[in-house]
Scaffold this motif. Structure first.
Motif, mmCIF file in Angstrom:
data_model
loop_
_atom_site.group_PDB
_atom_site.id
_atom_site.type_symbol
_atom_site.label_atom_id
_atom_site.label_comp_id
_atom_site.label_asym_id
_atom_site.label_seq_id
_atom_site.Cartn_x
_atom_site.Cartn_y
_atom_site.Cartn_z
ATOM 1 N N LEU A 32 1.345 3.164 0.409
ATOM 2 C CA LEU A 32 2.374 2.663 1.338
ATOM 3 C C LEU A 32 2.094 1.242 2.045
ATOM 4 O O LEU A 32 2.765 0.209 2.097
ATOM 5 C CB LEU A 32 3.215 3.376 1.999
ATOM 6 C CG LEU A 32 4.125 4.662 1.199
ATOM 7 C CD1 LEU A 32 4.362 5.971 2.148
ATOM 8 C CD2 LEU A 32 4.811 4.096 0.279
ATOM 9 N N ALA A 33 0.744 1.329 2.661
ATOM 10 C CA ALA A 33 0.251 0.612 3.543
ATOM 11 C C ALA A 33 0.137 -0.774 2.791
ATOM 12 O O ALA A 33 0.185 -1.914 3.068
ATOM 13 C CB ALA A 33 -0.888 0.747 4.432
ATOM 14 N N ARG A 34 -0.600 -0.705 1.759
ATOM 15 C CA ARG A 34 -0.919 -1.907 0.597
ATOM 16 C C ARG A 34 0.329 -2.546 -0.052
ATOM 17 O O ARG A 34 0.441 -3.677 -0.178
ATOM 18 C CB ARG A 34 -1.982 -1.220 -0.259
ATOM 19 C CG ARG A 34 -3.302 -1.064 -0.170
ATOM 20 C CD ARG A 34 -4.212 -1.105 -1.238
ATOM 21 N NE ARG A 34 -3.989 0.189 -2.165
ATOM 22 C CZ ARG A 34 -3.999 1.362 -2.144
ATOM 23 N NH1 ARG A 34 -4.895 1.685 -1.199
ATOM 24 N NH2 ARG A 34 -3.782 2.269 -2.871
ATOM 25 N N ARG A 35 1.399 -1.522 -0.388
ATOM 26 C CA ARG A 35 2.364 -2.297 -0.952
ATOM 27 C C ARG A 35 3.509 -2.578 -0.104
ATOM 28 O O ARG A 35 4.707 -3.197 -0.532
ATOM 29 C CB ARG A 35 2.986 -1.234 -1.896
ATOM 30 C CG ARG A 35 1.772 -1.018 -3.104
ATOM 31 C CD ARG A 35 2.463 -0.018 -4.000
ATOM 32 N NE ARG A 35 1.319 0.043 -5.162
ATOM 33 C CZ ARG A 35 1.570 0.490 -6.632
ATOM 34 N NH1 ARG A 35 2.950 0.599 -6.838
ATOM 35 N NH2 ARG A 35 0.697 0.611 -7.144
ATOM 36 N N GLY A 36 3.621 -2.113 1.269
ATOM 37 C CA GLY A 36 4.677 -2.319 1.961
ATOM 38 C C GLY A 36 5.636 -1.289 1.692
ATOM 39 O O GLY A 36 6.172 -0.797 2.882
ATOM 40 N N SER A 37 6.168 -1.221 0.662
ATOM 41 C CA SER A 37 7.361 -0.115 0.352
ATOM 42 C C SER A 37 6.860 0.322 -1.052
ATOM 43 O O SER A 37 6.393 -0.245 -1.621
ATOM 44 C CB SER A 37 8.641 -0.549 0.424
ATOM 45 O OG SER A 37 8.891 -1.564 -0.188
ATOM 46 N N CYS A 38 7.330 1.413 -1.482
ATOM 47 C CA CYS A 38 7.194 1.948 -2.588
ATOM 48 C C CYS A 38 8.255 2.817 -3.049
ATOM 49 O O CYS A 38 8.854 3.549 -2.520
ATOM 50 C CB CYS A 38 5.880 2.806 -2.606
ATOM 51 S SG CYS A 38 4.906 2.940 -3.876
ATOM 52 N N ILE A 39 8.509 2.936 -4.384
ATOM 53 C CA ILE A 39 9.377 3.999 -5.105
ATOM 54 C C ILE A 39 8.432 5.115 -5.380
ATOM 55 O O ILE A 39 7.301 4.957 -5.948
ATOM 56 C CB ILE A 39 10.095 3.311 -6.205
ATOM 57 C CG1 ILE A 39 11.012 2.095 -5.834
ATOM 58 C CG2 ILE A 39 11.009 4.394 -7.125
ATOM 59 C CD1 ILE A 39 11.637 1.322 -6.800
ATOM 60 N N CYS A 40 8.985 6.264 -5.345
ATOM 61 C CA CYS A 40 8.013 7.671 -5.706
ATOM 62 C C CYS A 40 7.594 7.500 -6.995
ATOM 63 O O CYS A 40 6.097 7.889 -6.924
ATOM 64 C CB CYS A 40 8.903 8.710 -5.474
ATOM 65 S SG CYS A 40 8.197 10.149 -5.595
ATOM 66 N N GLY A 41 8.233 7.025 -7.955
ATOM 67 C CA GLY A 41 7.403 7.075 -9.206
ATOM 68 C C GLY A 41 6.233 6.085 -9.278
ATOM 69 O O GLY A 41 5.168 6.000 -10.042
ATOM 70 N N GLU A 42 6.337 5.115 -8.409
ATOM 71 C CA GLU A 42 4.966 4.044 -8.366
ATOM 72 C C GLU A 42 3.842 4.830 -7.564
ATOM 73 O O GLU A 42 2.684 4.755 -8.296
ATOM 74 C CB GLU A 42 5.349 3.045 -7.580
ATOM 75 C CG GLU A 42 6.408 2.050 -8.348
ATOM 76 C CD GLU A 42 6.660 0.879 -7.503
ATOM 77 O OE1 GLU A 42 6.293 0.342 -6.494
ATOM 78 O OE2 GLU A 42 7.760 0.125 -7.983
#
Length: 103
Positions: A32-42
């Motif tokens: 989550l820190a790397r992506r900023g936000s994330c969808i559970c599937g990702e």
């Protein structure tokens, strides 16, 4: 004379530490820190865990207040809770700092 327990901070810190005590949950936070936000599937695509396992870990992190999540139909989007992580850092620094004053 001993000082009374700071139960609010100690309870919050204990809950956060318990949530952080699993390697998969730490990996989720890093993702989550790397992506900023994330969808559970990702998240499931990044980690070698089943959807059900990732969902359970996300639930624990959310209950501990370390992440925020919203559901939009079949999709869930999660992100770090910066304010909660800031409080956790301050609580850890204060608590661990008090330990250094020992012997």
């Amino acid at each position: 004379m001993d000082r009374p327990l700071k139960t609010g901070r100690n309870d919050r810190l204990a809950a956060a530490c318990k949530a952080l005590s699993h390697p998969a949950r730490l990996a989720i936070l890093e993702t989550l820190a790397r992506r900023g936000s994330c969808i559970c599937g990702e998240i499931v695509q990044v980690l070698p865990l089943s959807q059900a396992t990732v969902s359970q870990h996300l639930k624990i992190l959310k209950e501990a207040g370390l992440i925020r999540g919203e559901t939009d139909g079949p999709r869930s989007c999660y992100c770090l809770d910066g304010a909660a992580l800031g409080r956790l850092r301050a609580d850890l620094e204060q608590t661990l700092g008090s330990f250094e004053k020992c012997c």
